[in-house]
Write an enzyme that holds these catalytic residues in place. Structure first.
Site, mmCIF file in Angstrom:
data_model
loop_
_atom_site.group_PDB
_atom_site.id
_atom_site.type_symbol
_atom_site.label_atom_id
_atom_site.label_comp_id
_atom_site.label_asym_id
_atom_site.label_seq_id
_atom_site.Cartn_x
_atom_site.Cartn_y
_atom_site.Cartn_z
ATOM 1 N N ASP A 233 0.831 -1.197 0.000
ATOM 2 C CA ASP A 233 0.000 0.000 0.000
ATOM 3 C C ASP A 233 0.874 1.258 0.000
ATOM 4 O OD1 ASP A 233 -2.734 1.162 0.417
ATOM 5 O OD2 ASP A 233 -1.797 1.916 2.256
ATOM 6 N N GLU A 257 1.338 -0.063 -4.870
ATOM 7 C CA GLU A 257 0.381 0.953 -5.263
ATOM 8 C C GLU A 257 1.098 2.289 -5.419
ATOM 9 O OE1 GLU A 257 -3.607 3.132 -3.468
ATOM 10 O OE2 GLU A 257 -1.939 2.591 -2.168
#
Length: 533
Positions: A233, A257
């Site tokens: 993330d 990400e």
């Protein structure tokens, strides 16, 4: 790489094979929001996304529903972050809602009890491995979360840093400042995400003690739970030179990400971990297929940028929905547009990812509306056109990989079309024809010249999605016309008809019993045998 299926569930987690990028490239991934996928007892309670609260999904619930996932042809799942999150009640604190999504870490060394126990996670891992499937776990390095100990309108806020484990107090975190300038990379990496009402406390990843803690943690997480890959993330919010040692400590495929539409910005991150989620191309695909006036040529442009700039474009994650972005059907109800968009992840260079509920036609808008409970669909498989669509594409991709030893290392080629609605993509043995003309479009035409050398003159091609046939011109050219705006995935008949005939009635077949992994293998064997005669 296939694990030995005879291994016991007890031993499987300890035998993680450190799955590499190359081993992941042949996979397709089903993204699971753990709290919203399945209840352990099989019940279907109400789940109001607007309340932003736990709805009750668990690791055991996922384990119980692996037939559903594997029945669509997926051989990997990506689940929510598994560590303990800040415990909130959604009303008596300054943070909004509860940490049902898993991204508000409180203690990296404990498992989120809302999702189940450590043994439940090990059992899920073992169940996946026994089916020849991979487990990807989401991890958060950039930030942790705690309830402010002063009122929300006081700035800076104060926290009980002892709740953020196993870190050593306030000195383990960056000073409190919210990101205000995303063009300033220092701000992006050292200031906080969130807002004063929902602050995310930024870990000091320049601190060598913190670096050691995170590297040791991820090594143990992967080993203890038999994890085959990691989705990272908020990758761009941590300095690039932190990531190589972290990825090496994990020892598995890592995909991060980088939330941006700029390929040049995203590409350097592919030098420090295995790959990134291909957001730049995602934005182009989403824009192109949520309107009949979208620019399909932008897809080719962004995909070619990714091919040229990503270190390994074949390891990138290809998607058109996820838990952070509005669903396609929140923007358009046009069945043809939706199917064209959903075809993209399976026929381009990256690893396809489908977010839970997409196959059921979920229509949630921006977060939190896009985080619907899948149990509300009753996991229906019969009479679900999008589920059949995904199942067919998964099967076709497996055949393509089996029939072309270079499939996973051959870049897709794009052919310019005279129609502004048309996109033609070759990735042998596929020739994919996409259009954003929408339902009712029977005028869009595709033409691929014979000098492209894709097929022999006079060959018969079959669209694996419809079983319709196209005859190659004597000079090797391919011409086709839209049929109600639907996408076409063409293969030589000897390969493609086995896929389309097996999946044409998938809704009926899946309604009675899910397509198993073994059935997919048998189907692939049948198709390959057809190719030999």
């Amino acid at each position: 790489m296939m694990r030995t299926l005879a291994l016991s569930a007890f031993l499987a987690p300890a035998l993680v094979l450190c799955a590499s990028s190359d081993e992941w490239k042949s996979r397709s991934i089903y993204q699971v929001l753990t709290d919203r996928f399945a209840m352990a007892d099989g019940s279907s309670p109400s789940c109001d996304t607007s309340e932003r609260k736990y709805c009750g999904g668990t690791f055991q619930g996922i384990t119980n529903k692996l037939d559903y996932i594997q029945g669509m042809g997926f051989d990997a799942i990506w689940i929510s972050p598994v560590v303990e999150n800040v415990d909130l009640d959604g009303t008596s604190n300054s943070l909004i809602g509860e940490a049902y999504h898993g991204y508000w870490t409180a203690n990296i060394n404990k498992i989120n009890s809302h999702f189940g126990s450590a043994d439940d996670l090990k059992s899920l891992s073992a169940a996946l491995h026994n089916r020849g499937m991979y487990l990807m776990v989401d991890v958060v390095v950039n930030h942790l979360a705690a309830i402010p100990t002063n009122t929300s309108d006081v700035y800076p806020m104060t926290f009980d840093y002892s709740t953020l484990q196993p870190f050593g107090g306030q000195s383990s975190f960056h000073r409190q400042c919210f990101i205000s300038d995303y063009d300033n990379q220092t701000d992006v990496e050292q200031c906080w995400l969130g807002t004063p009402t929902a602050p995310l406390i930024d870990l000091d990843t320049e601190n060598s003690t913190n670096v050691d803690i995170m590297n040791n943690w991820v090594k143990n997480l992967v080993s203890d739970y038999g994890i085959d890959g990691l989705r990272i993330d908020t990758l761009k919010h941590v300095r690039k030179d932190f990531w190589p040692d972290f990825a090496s400590s994990a020892g598995v495929y890592t995909v991060g990400e980088v939330f941006i539409g700029n390929t040049s910005y995203a590409a350097p991150y592919t030098e420090v971990i295995s790959a990134v989620l291909d957001y730049p191309t995602y934005f182009a695909v989403f824009d192109a297929f949520t309107s009949t006036s979208g620019n399909v040529s932008q897809i080719a442009e962004m995909a070619q940028q990714a091919q040229n700039q990503y270190k390994d474009p074949f390891a990138s994650g290809s998607f058109v929905e996820n838990h952070d972005q509005p669903r396609i059907q929140s923007k358009t109800s046009d069945d043809a547009l939706v199917k064209n968009a959903m075809t993209w992840p399976f026929i381009n260079d990256g690893i396809p990812i489908i977010y839970q509920g997409q196959e059921q036609g979920y229509q949630g808008g921006a977060d939190p509306a896009n985080r619907e409970a899948l149990w509300l669909s009753d996991y229906v498989t019969g009479d679900k056109p999008l589920l059949t669509h995904v199942t067919t594409l998964n099967a076709a991709r497996k055949v393509a990989i089996s029939s072309n030893s270079n499939y996973l290392s051959t870049k897709a080629t794009f052919y310019t079309q005279s129609s502004s609605n048309a996109l033609a993509i070759s990735k042998p043995p596929f020739l994919t024809l996409l259009t954003n003309g929408g339902s009712g479009d029977s005028s869009t035409e595709w033409n691929v010249p014979g000098d492209a050398g894709l097929f022999n003159g006079g060959e018969t091609l079959v669209d694996v999605l419809s079983c319709d046939e196209v005859t190659v011109g004597s000079d090797g050219s391919v011409s086709a016309k839209a049929s109600n705006g639907q996408p076409k995935v063409l293969m030589v008949k000897g390969m493609g008809e086995g896929v389309c005939h097996d999946n044409r009635n998938a809704a009926v077949r899946l309604g009675s019993s899910c397509l198993s992994f073994g059935m997919v293998i048998v189907m692939m064997g049948t198709v390959m045998a057809m190719m030999l005669f």
